[in-house]
Design an enzyme around this catalytic site. Sequence first.
Site, PDB file in Angstrom:
ATOM      1  N   ASN A 103      -5.989   1.725  -7.691  1.00  0.00           N
ATOM      2  CA  ASN A 103      -6.211   0.861  -6.545  1.00  0.00           C
ATOM      3  C   ASN A 103      -6.893  -0.398  -7.094  1.00  0.00           C
ATOM      4  O   ASN A 103      -7.233  -0.477  -8.276  1.00  0.00           O
ATOM      5  CB  ASN A 103      -7.092   1.583  -5.526  1.00  0.00           C
ATOM      6  CG  ASN A 103      -7.026   0.926  -4.160  1.00  0.00           C
ATOM      7  OD1 ASN A 103      -6.253   0.004  -3.921  1.00  0.00           O
ATOM      8  ND2 ASN A 103      -7.865   1.402  -3.250  1.00  0.00           N
ATOM      9  N   HIS A 123     -11.264   7.614   5.850  1.00  0.00           N
ATOM     10  CA  HIS A 123     -10.208   6.613   5.680  1.00  0.00           C
ATOM     11  C   HIS A 123     -10.047   5.729   6.917  1.00  0.00           C
ATOM     12  O   HIS A 123      -9.171   4.861   6.929  1.00  0.00           O
ATOM     13  CB  HIS A 123      -8.864   7.279   5.366  1.00  0.00           C
ATOM     14  CG  HIS A 123      -8.733   7.695   3.931  1.00  0.00           C
ATOM     15  ND1 HIS A 123      -8.837   9.005   3.536  1.00  0.00           N
ATOM     16  CD2 HIS A 123      -8.535   6.986   2.804  1.00  0.00           C
ATOM     17  CE1 HIS A 123      -8.698   9.073   2.217  1.00  0.00           C
ATOM     18  NE2 HIS A 123      -8.514   7.866   1.751  1.00  0.00           N
ATOM     19  N   TYR A 131      -9.412  -6.413   4.894  1.00  0.00           N
ATOM     20  CA  TYR A 131      -9.976  -5.088   4.671  1.00  0.00           C
ATOM     21  C   TYR A 131     -10.639  -5.005   3.301  1.00  0.00           C
ATOM     22  O   TYR A 131     -11.709  -4.432   3.140  1.00  0.00           O
ATOM     23  CB  TYR A 131      -8.882  -4.028   4.804  1.00  0.00           C
ATOM     24  CG  TYR A 131      -9.247  -2.725   4.153  1.00  0.00           C
ATOM     25  CD1 TYR A 131     -10.272  -1.922   4.678  1.00  0.00           C
ATOM     26  CD2 TYR A 131      -8.605  -2.288   2.991  1.00  0.00           C
ATOM     27  CE1 TYR A 131     -10.633  -0.742   4.074  1.00  0.00           C
ATOM     28  CE2 TYR A 131      -8.965  -1.113   2.383  1.00  0.00           C
ATOM     29  CZ  TYR A 131      -9.973  -0.343   2.925  1.00  0.00           C
ATOM     30  OH  TYR A 131     -10.344   0.819   2.316  1.00  0.00           O
ATOM     31  N   LYS A 132     -10.003  -5.592   2.296  1.00  0.00           N
ATOM     32  CA  LYS A 132     -10.557  -5.537   0.946  1.00  0.00           C
ATOM     33  C   LYS A 132     -11.716  -6.530   0.771  1.00  0.00           C
ATOM     34  O   LYS A 132     -12.352  -6.566  -0.282  1.00  0.00           O
ATOM     35  CB  LYS A 132      -9.462  -5.794  -0.092  1.00  0.00           C
ATOM     36  CG  LYS A 132      -8.483  -4.607  -0.243  1.00  0.00           C
ATOM     37  CD  LYS A 132      -7.356  -4.941  -1.188  1.00  0.00           C
ATOM     38  CE  LYS A 132      -6.339  -3.822  -1.328  1.00  0.00           C
ATOM     39  NZ  LYS A 132      -6.786  -2.730  -2.223  1.00  0.00           N
ATOM     40  N   ARG A 166      -4.247   7.960  -9.110  1.00  0.00           N
ATOM     41  CA  ARG A 166      -3.682   6.773  -8.514  1.00  0.00           C
ATOM     42  C   ARG A 166      -4.533   5.599  -8.953  1.00  0.00           C
ATOM     43  O   ARG A 166      -5.652   5.778  -9.434  1.00  0.00           O
ATOM     44  CB  ARG A 166      -3.587   6.857  -6.996  1.00  0.00           C
ATOM     45  CG  ARG A 166      -4.905   6.837  -6.275  1.00  0.00           C
ATOM     46  CD  ARG A 166      -4.691   6.984  -4.777  1.00  0.00           C
ATOM     47  NE  ARG A 166      -4.165   5.765  -4.175  1.00  0.00           N
ATOM     48  CZ  ARG A 166      -4.902   4.854  -3.547  1.00  0.00           C
ATOM     49  NH1 ARG A 166      -6.201   5.020  -3.440  1.00  0.00           N
ATOM     50  NH2 ARG A 166      -4.357   3.786  -3.022  1.00  0.00           N
ATOM     51  N   TYR A 197       0.863  -1.170   0.000  1.00  0.00           N
ATOM     52  CA  TYR A 197       0.000   0.000   0.000  1.00  0.00           C
ATOM     53  C   TYR A 197       0.902   1.223   0.000  1.00  0.00           C
ATOM     54  O   TYR A 197       1.781   1.353   0.833  1.00  0.00           O
ATOM     55  CB  TYR A 197      -0.874   0.005   1.249  1.00  0.00           C
ATOM     56  CG  TYR A 197      -2.136   0.800   1.054  1.00  0.00           C
ATOM     57  CD1 TYR A 197      -3.311   0.175   0.675  1.00  0.00           C
ATOM     58  CD2 TYR A 197      -2.141   2.167   1.222  1.00  0.00           C
ATOM     59  CE1 TYR A 197      -4.469   0.895   0.466  1.00  0.00           C
ATOM     60  CE2 TYR A 197      -3.302   2.898   1.018  1.00  0.00           C
ATOM     61  CZ  TYR A 197      -4.459   2.262   0.648  1.00  0.00           C
ATOM     62  OH  TYR A 197      -5.600   2.979   0.439  1.00  0.00           O
ATOM     63  N   GLU A 219      -9.407   0.015  -9.893  1.00  0.00           N
ATOM     64  CA  GLU A 219      -9.959   1.359  -9.740  1.00  0.00           C
ATOM     65  C   GLU A 219      -8.946   2.395 -10.209  1.00  0.00           C
ATOM     66  O   GLU A 219      -7.858   2.499  -9.650  1.00  0.00           O
ATOM     67  CB  GLU A 219     -10.305   1.628  -8.274  1.00  0.00           C
ATOM     68  CG  GLU A 219     -11.410   0.730  -7.737  1.00  0.00           C
ATOM     69  CD  GLU A 219     -11.782   1.047  -6.306  1.00  0.00           C
ATOM     70  OE1 GLU A 219     -12.785   0.485  -5.825  1.00  0.00           O
ATOM     71  OE2 GLU A 219     -11.075   1.847  -5.652  1.00  0.00           O
TER      72      GLU A 219
END
Lengths: 323, 367
Positions: B233, B201, B325-326, B231, B45, B273
């Site tokens: 993701n 966040h 988390y994902k 960015r 990350y 993303e």
Amino acid sequence: MSEAHHGSLQLRVKRIEAVTPEINRYTFSAADGSWLPPFSGGSHIRVLIPFEGETRRNAYSLMSSPYDTSEYQIAVRRVDEGKRGSIAMHRDVREGDVLSATIPANLFPVSKHARHHVFIAGGVGVTPIYAQLDELSLKGSSFELHLAVRGPEHAALGHELRERYGERVVLYGDGDGTRLNSYEILGGLPLGTHAYVCGPSRMVDDVIRAAHTHGWTDSHIHFERFEDLGSTGDPFSVTLARSGAVVEVSPEQSLLEAVEEAGHKLPYLCRGGACGECETEVLELEGTIDHRDDWLSESDRCTNKLIMPCVSRATCTKLVLNA
Amino acid sequence: MTAVSNPAGFTPDETYTPGGEYRFRNSREAVRRLPFPFPDDEYMYSMNLEPHVSAGTGALRAAFDVDEHYVSECAHRDQMLREMPGVHYLALPHMMEAQWDLLELIFESYNRDFPEHFTLTRNGNEWRWQNRLLGIDDSFTFGDPETLPMDPMEYATRQAQGEFVVLEERDNTLVIGAGMTTQRADYSLQFNLGMNFSEFHGPVPKLDKMGILDRALKFLLRMKPGHPVRRVNWSLTVHPRLETSVETLPDWAPDRARVTAENAGDMVYLRIELQPLHRLPRSNAIVFPVRTYLVSLAELVEHAPGWAKRVHRALASLDPELADYKGFHRYHGAAVEWLSRHDDGAPLATGYPWIEGGIQPGSGSPR
């Protein structure tokens, strides 16, 4: 890549008016006749002013209406000391000339949540407020302006605003002996008011102090600092240890851009001092590094062993990088 | 908004829902133009922000990318908005100026980057917008919401791929003020509206410790109009399902238990993303678009075997806390096992594919 980083506007000087003995107002249109980028009240541009073989990059607030992007207006007060970019604006720039400028950026926006806006300004500090009042008046927001000037001959901009907004504009020092007292102004305002100050640093400090004395929170006190220099500054030179190449960094470019222009490569990603990708080891330094990134820790900075070439610069007689 | 029958190169009858039986597939070209998000074998990350400048001929050519799924995706948005009004599109009252900014940004970009499909004609504030892919030809007054059938942000983003969250700058942070989020990856717009940068966040593990959040916020607050950054993701999802919001969790979460090492190739989709952020000029707000691309693991193996190997390695070495988390810890192992059968271990290039020398899709057998 270059387009996004050096993206600048070409502005043609359409009109120059002397509005006070020290202040000229410049009206610009796009040199190619197109529309200029839209902006919000409180925005500024940096004008690149040729001055005796060098370039000055002075920040000026846009004072024209944010709702008319056929032209921009700025006001320039002639300042005889300092780096003298304003002298060149007054002395050398003529109607019809084309100047480069940056795209507008806003470090002094109006709050969208204020119940009432009070502006306190001194002299040429009134310029960003021109555009802010235009924005607020179109939205039907409640506001008042208190403007201090050094005498009737310096009051032309104040009169212009008074003409537009009537009683909501109060002038001080316009030959009637009145003095602006920020403690009194702020004392009588309703909760939910946001205050904005633009003027000499003495005035800014005075307004902040007065607001604090009245118990205002910082979130309701706004002032502008033109501290966002990006990656530009005084020229310096850097030696790349691995090739032995010496690269000159001009005032207009970052260290990273200068190294790239000289045909060398450094890793990079964000080009804004945040991602850490371009972190480079400093092998030798005679002078000081001007750290402008958000990446290095305070202790990293103090050691002067690391630099972020995408934004940081140095004032030095010698700088050698492990690159 | 009636879609025109079948514009060349577009697949107008795809679905992203179980009711429509997830009728969705990518052409070989669509796979090989993806903004592939894994520069290294090990995923970290990071603050992978870079200037959003045109790169290559794929997804990063345009400011806002349009691909073969455009027509179907707009139809899906319309369906989601009708099924759950007030859940997927919200805007606080003081965001109206930002709404117009966003409409202008999207329409100007589409008009510039895809003139064959879109035309924006401006005559002062009198604008005409032609969208040939959706059969739209409207005239309205810029800045006057009465001249549009709905909010300007809803009007513009109903005609755009990806979702859009608009952040207002206030008290040195960014606050969510509006969103069009029919493609949410496991969060709630209603819950997050009005939250600031560190609040929304909050659920991301480890971020705080690494100081990434503070640096990212400072960087974003310095963003200027005309200088967008981007960015990428990623996550995994089961089925080509765009809408995986908190509100509909019972509809999609059980599918996570149905993935096996045998069916993962067809059931598991990589969800990429692309996030190009822009400072908006009049409102001083920042728009955070999330352009989502779905590609099944099997499609990757067939059309982009180099990328499939990279995905295998990145997933195999992934921190379990991130997988949790994902939202795919339950089938993480199955996906890795399926992918392992298509990875010969050969060394792969490093760097994003749009960077010189970066990882390329590889030469799979064309269909």
